[in-house]
Design an enzyme around this catalytic site. Sequence first.
Site, PDB file in Angstrom:
ATOM      1  N   GLU A   1      65.020  98.932  49.862  1.00 42.73           N
ATOM      2  CA  GLU A   1      63.604  98.579  49.769  1.00 42.73           C
ATOM      3  C   GLU A   1      63.365  97.475  50.788  1.00 42.73           C
ATOM      4  O   GLU A   1      63.751  96.326  50.580  1.00 42.73           O
ATOM      5  CB  GLU A   1      63.261  98.119  48.346  1.00 42.73           C
ATOM      6  CG  GLU A   1      63.525  99.167  47.272  1.00 42.73           C
ATOM      7  CD  GLU A   1      62.641 100.396  47.412  1.00 42.73           C
ATOM      8  OE1 GLU A   1      61.548 100.285  48.016  1.00 42.73           O
ATOM      9  OE2 GLU A   1      63.032 101.463  46.922  1.00 42.73           O
TER      10      GLU A   1
ATOM     11  N   CYS B   1      56.383  92.127  50.606  1.00 41.46           N
ATOM     12  CA  CYS B   1      56.591  93.255  51.515  1.00 41.46           C
ATOM     13  C   CYS B   1      55.391  94.192  51.563  1.00 41.46           C
ATOM     14  O   CYS B   1      55.145  94.853  52.579  1.00 41.46           O
ATOM     15  CB  CYS B   1      57.847  94.029  51.118  1.00 41.46           C
ATOM     16  SG  CYS B   1      57.822  94.666  49.419  1.00 41.46           S
TER      17      CYS B   1
END
Length: 485
Positions: free
Chosen positions: A253, A287
Amino acid sequence: MSFFTDLAHQYIDGEWRPGKGSWDIVDFNPFDGTKLAAVTVATADEVDQAYRAAENAQQAWADTNPYARRTVLEKALRIVEEREDEIGDAIVAELGGTRLKAAFELHLAKEFLREAARLALRSTGQILPSPTEGKENRVYRVPVGVVGVISPFNFPFLLSLKSVAPALALGNAVVLKPHQNTPVCGGTLVAKVFEDAGLPAGLLNVVVTDIAEIGDALLEHPVPQVISFTGSDKVGRHVATVCAAHLKRSVLELGGNSALIVLDDADVDYAVDAAVFSRYVHQGQVCMAANRILVDRSVEQEFTEKFVAKVASLTVGDPADPATQIGPLINATQAEAISTLVDRTVEAGATALLHGRAEGNLVSPSVLTGLPADSPVLSQEIFGPVALLVPFDGEDEAVRIANDTPYGLSGAVHTSDIERGVRVGQRIRTGMIHINDGTVHDEPVVPFGGEKNSGLGRLNGDSMLEAFTTQKWISVQYGRSRFPF
């Protein structure tokens, strides 16, 4: 208990003990520079001990009734609920998260623990037909064995639990390495929750260390079969390369460069609210944050005026103050990098509608517009409070600009026509996109992950089964097979 006093240790095979390295990781409060803790780093030998302890404990745990595993997860949830105020204080102190951010992280952490408890009962198998008479094909879901988890600094408690809890629920053992800036919230606090929940020794081990001490020992070790990494795409590439060389599965991720698109028929006031939150939540250290805010020229002036006014009203300061909306960046290196990026982008031709300045690790928000089409900042991840406003003419140009990045994690489209938004969203190469909402979302049952440089694989819900179990085919022949010789 004092988390930063009592948990500043390694946690290996159920024992709290000092590391054997020759230097300390010093844990600072990013707002005021207070020393919170010092942890002597774990050596490569201690990483080996952690993995061996996990390997030794795992099979008995896999053989444990799934309902018993679920009970441990449920107790861990209750412990987090009981200690929520203390954990929130630790998040504020260790990573400079605002009170709002700490509450957001804890809410999601509890939801993911609830889902992990349910996941313990979802590892089902299949019986499949065979062309061979009298044969039965059984396909079992079994734990991979031992999982290595490497977590980041921005949502350390949540993002450690997000991999650790489901991996344990499905019968695996885990070795967790938290980020050096958040060794307690991202590591030893997680271990303490599970220890107090009754998790048997060896099943969760935490090593606080650094690549300068252990190199790639955490990745190359023969015991772990899966490495779950959350962090930058640069480090993620290295993780993937090492794992591939050792035939390990990696779940990555990674970073993002999300676009929030405001179409000509959007509710401008609502889009402004969504964009400000999506860009500046946790100082932009997310993110999924909306690095780029793309606005149709027909509403550009109205949107820009309202957006800049709202950003200018944000309160920057002490994250412990409930009124604060923008706290410090994680460290001085990051604060300096963001300030330099803004200065250089303006020098290269961009216009600063707001030009944020740094005071220590506090960096006030910037809003930049008029960027040249080839500006490097448009294609990179910005882990700080900087918004880029980019005008466009029509849907096709919006889609082209949104896709003009090596990342593909999240995004959003604002429009009064829901299906129009969905059509635009389908053309954008991301793992996730949200219509008439912000870009920052995570839900326990929905596949989470990105395309392109934003990662490999998915987490959450049934995706956890793919991440942390493997399939085993056992065939049963009733009667006698016939062999050709």
